[in-house]
Design a protein around this motif. Sequence first.
Motif, PDB file in Angstrom:
ATOM      1  N   LEU A  56       0.919  -1.308   0.284  1.00  0.00           N
ATOM      2  CA  LEU A  56      -0.182   0.039   0.081  1.00  0.00           C
ATOM      3  C   LEU A  56       0.840   1.443  -0.161  1.00  0.00           C
ATOM      4  O   LEU A  56       0.735   1.910  -1.028  1.00  0.00           O
ATOM      5  CB  LEU A  56      -1.024  -0.165   1.586  1.00  0.00           C
ATOM      6  N   GLU A  57       2.056   1.655   1.222  1.00  0.00           N
ATOM      7  CA  GLU A  57       2.420   2.427   0.949  1.00  0.00           C
ATOM      8  C   GLU A  57       3.621   2.651  -0.781  1.00  0.00           C
ATOM      9  O   GLU A  57       3.877   3.746  -0.940  1.00  0.00           O
ATOM     10  CB  GLU A  57       3.782   1.982   2.219  1.00  0.00           C
ATOM     11  N   THR A  58       3.736   2.123  -1.226  1.00  0.00           N
ATOM     12  CA  THR A  58       4.510   1.621  -2.119  1.00  0.00           C
ATOM     13  C   THR A  58       4.086   2.342  -3.243  1.00  0.00           C
ATOM     14  O   THR A  58       4.434   3.322  -3.631  1.00  0.00           O
ATOM     15  CB  THR A  58       5.422   0.671  -2.720  1.00  0.00           C
ATOM     16  N   ALA A  59       2.735   1.919  -3.642  1.00  0.00           N
ATOM     17  CA  ALA A  59       1.621   2.010  -4.187  1.00  0.00           C
ATOM     18  C   ALA A  59       1.025   3.888  -4.336  1.00  0.00           C
ATOM     19  O   ALA A  59       1.688   4.331  -5.186  1.00  0.00           O
ATOM     20  CB  ALA A  59       0.509   1.848  -4.571  1.00  0.00           C
ATOM     21  N   LEU A  60       1.404   3.419  -3.375  1.00  0.00           N
ATOM     22  CA  LEU A  60       0.266   4.777  -2.511  1.00  0.00           C
ATOM     23  C   LEU A  60       1.315   6.513  -2.677  1.00  0.00           C
ATOM     24  O   LEU A  60       1.291   7.638  -2.952  1.00  0.00           O
ATOM     25  CB  LEU A  60       0.443   5.513  -0.874  1.00  0.00           C
ATOM     26  N   SER A  61       3.137   6.243  -2.527  1.00  0.00           N
ATOM     27  CA  SER A  61       4.002   6.978  -2.558  1.00  0.00           C
ATOM     28  C   SER A  61       4.178   7.173  -4.088  1.00  0.00           C
ATOM     29  O   SER A  61       4.536   8.213  -4.628  1.00  0.00           O
ATOM     30  CB  SER A  61       5.269   6.132  -1.821  1.00  0.00           C
ATOM     31  N   GLU A  62       4.351   5.678  -4.606  1.00  0.00           N
ATOM     32  CA  GLU A  62       4.545   6.056  -6.248  1.00  0.00           C
ATOM     33  C   GLU A  62       3.190   7.343  -6.904  1.00  0.00           C
ATOM     34  O   GLU A  62       4.187   8.319  -7.674  1.00  0.00           O
ATOM     35  CB  GLU A  62       3.815   4.725  -6.973  1.00  0.00           C
ATOM     36  N   ALA A  63       2.591   6.877  -6.601  1.00  0.00           N
ATOM     37  CA  ALA A  63       1.375   8.389  -7.510  1.00  0.00           C
ATOM     38  C   ALA A  63       1.602   9.644  -6.782  1.00  0.00           C
ATOM     39  O   ALA A  63       1.219  10.546  -7.307  1.00  0.00           O
ATOM     40  CB  ALA A  63       0.133   7.654  -6.643  1.00  0.00           C
TER      41      ALA A  63
END
Lengths: 202, 202
Positions: A67-74
């Motif tokens: 979750l954290e990795t995906a939200l950071s990507e966005a």
Amino acid sequence: MSQTVEGAAQPAKRGRPGYDRSGLLDAAVAVFNESGYDATSVSALAARLGLSKAALYHHFSSKEEILETALSEALDGLEGVLVRTQSVVPSERLAAVLEGAVRVLAAHLPAVTLLLRVRGNSEIERRALERRRAFDQQVTGIVRAAQKEGTVRDDVDASVATRLLFGMVNSLVEWYRPGGAEDADALARDVLTVALDGLRTR
Amino acid sequence: MSQTVEGAAQPAKRGRPGYDRSGLLDAAVAVFNESGYDATSVSALAARLGLSKAALYHHFSSKEEILETALSEALDGLEGVLVRTQSVVPSERLAAVLEGAVRVLAAHLPAVTLLLRVRGNSEIERRALERRRAFDQQVTGIVRAAQKEGTVRDDVDASVATRLLFGMVNSLVEWYRPGGAEDADALARDVLTVALDGLRTR
């Protein structure tokens, strides 16, 4: 999803059928977007991806890390737009930010979709919402600067205008699909046309 | 949520603390919007509303009936806007439809919010999505008629324009709250300003 044949022969690769970290991230986020992050257990996620839990844990230490990795990507993408347009004059910066946001959304569709569905149910989600709010506030500041300059009308409140503009941009996740009838260029042009010039002819 | 005192004395009213059918509908839809329709069982819903399951079943025969009633409330409102503006000339009808949609959203916020989150997981949801699609197609037809008439620019595809406009309108459910800083009149005016005239000064 088929197990690689060498999986049995080469124990080091066992249980990692075809996913690198980035591919696994995209596939996992797609599952979250379809079934809901909270509703998806690690076991269910691994099953949907055709992986063992051990294989999943090889790439990510937890569901939260995905979750954290995906939200950071966005969020990195959106914040990058603000950084890249820092030296653009206010009259052109709003257009550049809208265009950049459409391109980030098109290029990182699963991650941006996940970001827009976050409701603040955990510390990671609350931090992401905080970064989204800071982004919105910076855009509101850009609208306000353009209003002061006289290039954006000031009969709509800057924060309402920002919300309406990003309501339009963010709604693209509901129907934009890469490879569809509209590409990211056409999409960005259409959003800028409606947002800045309006649909009414003169 | 407190039990009415007469509940114990008058068996006919037992288990209906303070809700009529319409009030119960609004409260139930608010729970669905917060926790998700699929994730909310009848037992959990009754508990959140401070009701017995029997009291809930007094008003609605099932969770599905609550869903169907709420979705109809939202869709009846939106379709009513199309009916009421039928005799308006194309040049003014798009504005009237956008304004009407904002007012329906503001007046039926929980039901419209629920409608926008429907994903087609059941027959009821699929029928609602079908009515939403028919509504969108009618609006696209109105945009196309105005383009033919020359009052709406034709360099943006009519169906893309409709999606962008309703992306903006629908995003209001994310932040509009009755009694907040912006009332429905101001909201409708701002949406029309951005959608039809754009933010750029001339």
